[in-house]
Design a protein around this motif. Structure first.
Motif, PDB file in Angstrom:
ATOM      1  N   SER A 121      40.328  81.095  86.274  1.00 11.87           N
ATOM      2  CA  SER A 121      39.438  80.866  87.419  1.00 11.87           C
ATOM      3  C   SER A 121      38.540  79.633  87.270  1.00 11.87           C
ATOM      4  CB  SER A 121      38.579  82.104  87.685  1.00 11.87           C
ATOM      5  OG  SER A 121      37.741  82.370  86.577  1.00 11.87           O
ATOM      6  N   ASP A 122      38.181  79.249  86.051  1.00  8.21           N
ATOM      7  CA  ASP A 122      37.340  78.068  85.851  1.00  8.21           C
ATOM      8  C   ASP A 122      38.122  76.838  85.393  1.00  8.21           C
ATOM      9  OD1 ASP A 122      35.127  79.566  86.516  1.00  8.21           O
ATOM     10  OD2 ASP A 122      34.363  79.725  84.465  1.00  8.21           O
ATOM     11  N   LEU A 123      39.158  77.050  84.615  1.00 12.53           N
ATOM     12  CA  LEU A 123      39.860  75.928  83.991  1.00 12.53           C
ATOM     13  C   LEU A 123      41.098  75.462  84.736  1.00 12.53           C
ATOM     14  CD1 LEU A 123      39.637  77.216  80.305  1.00 12.53           C
ATOM     15  CD2 LEU A 123      38.103  75.619  81.483  1.00 12.53           C
ATOM     16  N   GLY A 124      41.556  76.256  85.702  1.00 15.57           N
ATOM     17  CA  GLY A 124      42.769  75.903  86.424  1.00 15.57           C
ATOM     18  C   GLY A 124      44.007  76.353  85.678  1.00 15.57           C
ATOM     19  N   PRO A 125      45.135  75.640  85.875  1.00 15.33           N
ATOM     20  CA  PRO A 125      46.381  76.052  85.220  1.00 15.33           C
ATOM     21  C   PRO A 125      46.284  75.951  83.691  1.00 15.33           C
ATOM     22  CG  PRO A 125      46.797  74.454  86.965  1.00 15.33           C
ATOM     23  CD  PRO A 125      45.322  74.494  86.760  1.00 15.33           C
ATOM     24  N   VAL A 126      46.707  77.020  83.030  1.00 22.07           N
ATOM     25  CA  VAL A 126      46.727  77.070  81.571  1.00 22.07           C
ATOM     26  C   VAL A 126      48.035  77.715  81.127  1.00 22.07           C
ATOM     27  CG1 VAL A 126      44.212  77.123  81.266  1.00 22.07           C
ATOM     28  CG2 VAL A 126      45.457  79.258  81.567  1.00 22.07           C
ATOM     29  N   SER A 127      48.469  77.360  79.921  1.00 15.56           N
ATOM     30  CA  SER A 127      49.706  77.949  79.400  1.00 15.56           C
ATOM     31  C   SER A 127      49.373  78.972  78.321  1.00 15.56           C
ATOM     32  CB  SER A 127      50.618  76.867  78.816  1.00 15.56           C
ATOM     33  OG  SER A 127      50.081  76.353  77.619  1.00 15.56           O
ATOM     34  N   LEU A 128      50.312  79.856  78.089  1.00 16.62           N
ATOM     35  CA  LEU A 128      50.151  80.831  77.016  1.00 16.62           C
ATOM     36  C   LEU A 128      50.020  80.100  75.681  1.00 16.62           C
ATOM     37  CD1 LEU A 128      50.028  83.707  75.936  1.00 16.62           C
ATOM     38  CD2 LEU A 128      52.535  83.775  76.017  1.00 16.62           C
ATOM     39  N   ARG A 129      50.759  79.041  75.494  1.00 16.98           N
ATOM     40  CA  ARG A 129      50.669  78.234  74.269  1.00 16.98           C
ATOM     41  C   ARG A 129      49.225  77.767  74.047  1.00 16.98           C
ATOM     42  NH1 ARG A 129      54.727  75.631  71.968  1.00 16.98           N
ATOM     43  NH2 ARG A 129      55.970  75.831  73.864  1.00 16.98           N
ATOM     44  N   GLU A 130      48.597  77.239  75.096  1.00 15.15           N
ATOM     45  CA  GLU A 130      47.221  76.760  74.983  1.00 15.15           C
ATOM     46  C   GLU A 130      46.265  77.906  74.663  1.00 15.15           C
ATOM     47  OE1 GLU A 130      47.525  73.070  78.182  1.00 15.15           O
ATOM     48  OE2 GLU A 130      47.124  75.104  78.906  1.00 15.15           O
ATOM     49  N   MET A 131      46.480  79.043  75.303  1.00 14.87           N
ATOM     50  CA  MET A 131      45.597  80.182  75.072  1.00 14.87           C
ATOM     51  C   MET A 131      45.742  80.712  73.646  1.00 14.87           C
ATOM     52  SD  MET A 131      44.608  83.715  75.309  1.00 14.87           S
ATOM     53  CE  MET A 131      46.224  84.395  75.284  1.00 14.87           C
ATOM     54  N   LEU A 132      46.939  80.671  73.088  1.00 18.13           N
ATOM     55  CA  LEU A 132      47.127  81.124  71.711  1.00 18.13           C
ATOM     56  C   LEU A 132      46.431  80.181  70.724  1.00 18.13           C
ATOM     57  CD1 LEU A 132      50.815  82.366  71.851  1.00 18.13           C
ATOM     58  CD2 LEU A 132      48.716  83.753  71.812  1.00 18.13           C
ATOM     59  N   HIS A 133      46.490  78.880  70.999  1.00 15.69           N
ATOM     60  CA  HIS A 133      45.728  77.921  70.187  1.00 15.69           C
ATOM     61  C   HIS A 133      44.237  78.262  70.267  1.00 15.69           C
ATOM     62  CE1 HIS A 133      48.429  74.651  68.800  1.00 15.69           C
ATOM     63  NE2 HIS A 133      49.171  74.972  69.840  1.00 15.69           N
ATOM     64  N   GLU A 134      43.779  78.548  71.470  1.00 17.47           N
ATOM     65  CA  GLU A 134      42.364  78.858  71.673  1.00 17.47           C
ATOM     66  C   GLU A 134      41.971  80.133  70.930  1.00 17.47           C
ATOM     67  OE1 GLU A 134      38.655  80.254  73.458  1.00 17.47           O
ATOM     68  OE2 GLU A 134      40.562  81.255  73.781  1.00 17.47           O
ATOM     69  N   TRP A 135      42.839  81.137  70.943  1.00 18.30           N
ATOM     70  CA  TRP A 135      42.539  82.407  70.270  1.00 18.30           C
ATOM     71  C   TRP A 135      42.355  82.185  68.772  1.00 18.30           C
ATOM     72  CZ3 TRP A 135      46.096  87.294  71.156  1.00 18.30           C
ATOM     73  CH2 TRP A 135      45.456  88.433  70.666  1.00 18.30           C
ATOM     74  N   ALA A 136      43.262  81.462  68.144  1.00 16.52           N
ATOM     75  CA  ALA A 136      43.144  81.205  66.709  1.00 16.52           C
ATOM     76  C   ALA A 136      41.884  80.384  66.408  1.00 16.52           C
ATOM     77  CB  ALA A 136      44.389  80.490  66.194  1.00 16.52           C
ATOM     78  N   ALA A 137      41.647  79.348  67.190  1.00 10.55           N
ATOM     79  CA  ALA A 137      40.455  78.518  66.982  1.00 10.55           C
ATOM     80  C   ALA A 137      39.184  79.332  67.190  1.00 10.55           C
ATOM     81  CB  ALA A 137      40.483  77.308  67.919  1.00 10.55           C
ATOM     82  N   HIS A 138      39.173  80.207  68.185  1.00 12.49           N
ATOM     83  CA  HIS A 138      38.029  81.070  68.482  1.00 12.49           C
ATOM     84  C   HIS A 138      37.730  81.981  67.288  1.00 12.49           C
ATOM     85  CE1 HIS A 138      36.179  84.713  70.330  1.00 12.49           C
ATOM     86  NE2 HIS A 138      35.535  83.816  71.071  1.00 12.49           N
ATOM     87  N   ASP A 139      38.750  82.597  66.727  1.00 12.55           N
ATOM     88  CA  ASP A 139      38.572  83.445  65.544  1.00 12.55           C
ATOM     89  C   ASP A 139      37.924  82.664  64.413  1.00 12.55           C
ATOM     90  OD1 ASP A 139      39.894  85.778  66.556  1.00 12.55           O
ATOM     91  OD2 ASP A 139      40.803  86.080  64.578  1.00 12.55           O
TER      92      ASP A 139
END
Length: 180
Positions: A121-139
């Protein structure tokens, strides 16, 4: 890294619960709850945030990607799990239990799923690949943030070695940026 993204992400996500189980079961709660500076998160808040995002964000988003459904932004100030007076060691155990379920979910993700795209809703189109990178970085970010918070209790007592910690010293950083 994209050749084995799932392996790298899974490796990072597997290490986080054990780090927290060790921290929460060996360090005193008052040290874990000690704020490093006004407005900064103590280690306990970092653990609580990781628990909340495991409960409400990352596995939920993986499922939405696999279903081809868009998702809203997450506002931790509005949507964190209801805080209970749970001992931190128990919270770390609950986080580890949730993470085991998330790792099971990630085991179902196929290489071709990584390019699935939905709308944030805020970032627009995102891929699962990008979200998985974000999850690891977030941890990693919040675990390092917690360890940095824990470090603050010890820095004032390091005497002449304190200068070696300048990049991590919250008190000294505030003094340098706001000189009297």
């Amino acid at each position: 890294m994209n050749n084995d993204l799932m392996g790298y992400v899974t490796s990072v996500l597997k290490t986080t619960p054990s780090r927290w189980l060790t921290l929460a079961s060996t360090l005193p709660d008052d040290l874990l709850r000690r704020p490093p500076a006004i407005g900064e998160w103590p280690a306990s808040d970092c653990l609580y945030h990781l628990y909340s995002t495991e409960l409400y964000v990352f596995p939920y988003r993986v499922r939405l990607f696999l279903e081809g459904r868009d998702f809203p932004a997450y506002d931790p100030d509005q949507e964190e799990a209801q805080r209970e007076d749970m001992p931190l060691a128990q919270l770390a155990e609950e986080f580890a239990r949730l993470r085991a379920g998330s790792l099971g979910l990630l085991a179902t993700v196929r290489d071709e799923d990584l390019d699935l795209r939905v709308r944030h809703s805020d970032l627009g189109p995102v891929s699962l690949r990008e979200m998985l990178h974000e999850w690891a970085a977030h941890d990693l970010m919040h675990t390092v943030q917690a360890e940095r918070a824990l470090m603050q209790a010890f820095l004032p007592g390091t005497g002449p070695w304190r200068e070696f910690f300048a990049d991590h010293d919250v008190e000294r950083a505030r003094t340098v940026s706001n000189p009297g």
